[in-house]
Design an enzyme around this catalytic site. Structure first.
Site, short mmCIF file in Angstrom:
data_model
loop_
_atom_site.label_atom_id
_atom_site.label_comp_id
_atom_site.label_asym_id
_atom_site.label_seq_id
_atom_site.Cartn_x
_atom_site.Cartn_y
_atom_site.Cartn_z
N ILE A 151 -27.29 73.28 -57.19
CA ILE A 151 -28.64 73.81 -57.37
C ILE A 151 -29.62 73.06 -56.47
O ILE A 151 -29.44 71.88 -56.19
CB ILE A 151 -29.06 73.72 -58.86
CG1 ILE A 151 -30.25 74.62 -59.16
CG2 ILE A 151 -29.28 72.29 -59.29
CD1 ILE A 151 -30.49 74.84 -60.66
N CYS A 152 -30.62 73.79 -55.99
CA CYS A 152 -31.74 73.19 -55.26
C CYS A 152 -33.01 73.87 -55.77
O CYS A 152 -33.03 74.34 -56.90
CB CYS A 152 -31.57 73.32 -53.74
SG CYS A 152 -31.64 75.01 -53.10
N ARG A 153 -34.05 73.97 -54.96
CA ARG A 153 -35.29 74.59 -55.43
C ARG A 153 -35.15 76.10 -55.56
O ARG A 153 -35.51 76.68 -56.57
CB ARG A 153 -36.43 74.24 -54.47
CG ARG A 153 -37.77 74.80 -54.90
CD ARG A 153 -38.89 74.26 -54.01
NE ARG A 153 -40.18 74.70 -54.48
CZ ARG A 153 -40.80 75.80 -54.04
NH1 ARG A 153 -40.23 76.56 -53.13
NH2 ARG A 153 -41.98 76.13 -54.52
N MET A 189 -33.79 75.89 -59.05
CA MET A 189 -34.59 75.33 -60.13
C MET A 189 -35.80 76.21 -60.46
O MET A 189 -36.30 76.17 -61.59
CB MET A 189 -35.06 73.91 -59.78
CG MET A 189 -33.96 72.86 -59.86
SD MET A 189 -33.24 72.67 -61.52
CE MET A 189 -34.64 72.06 -62.46
#
Length: 109
Positions: A60-62, A88
């Protein structure tokens, strides 16, 4: 690209957060492993030590772009990895908890 929706994640799924330090400190999923994409190759061993044997790695990232890059790298290494679609931003929008390093409510930077 193997992907998974935030709503399909279970509480005990192994989550790898590849955002940078300032993003992580603002808020992250509790229990996630944090290895920034900028340090990922150098710190790859931390992932292999932390991930349960044969566990799927949910990256996961932004918003999903950086995590897609790391997911592709992991798949090439033979790791069962999937990109968390929307990152996120979708995690928080779905009402999933976001905490800071003190365990207090955080936010997505």
């Amino acid at each position: 690209m193997p992907t998974v929706e935030v709503t399909d994640l279970k509480d005990d799924d192994f989550l790898l957060d590849v955002r940078e330090d300032d993003e992580w400190q603002a808020g992250h999923a509790e229990g996630a492993l944090h290895i920034p994409i900028s340090e990922f190759v150098a710190r790859y061993g931390e992932l292999t030590e932390a991930a349960p044997q044969d566990a799927r790695v949910h990256v996961i990232c932004r918003s999903g772009g950086r995590s897609a890059q790391v997911t592709m790298y992991l798949v090439q290494q033979g790791i069962d990895a999937v990109n968390v679609d929307g990152g996120m931003q979708v995690w928080a929008a779905a009402g999933r908890p976001v905490v800071n390093d003190e365990g207090q409510p955080g936010y997505v930077l």
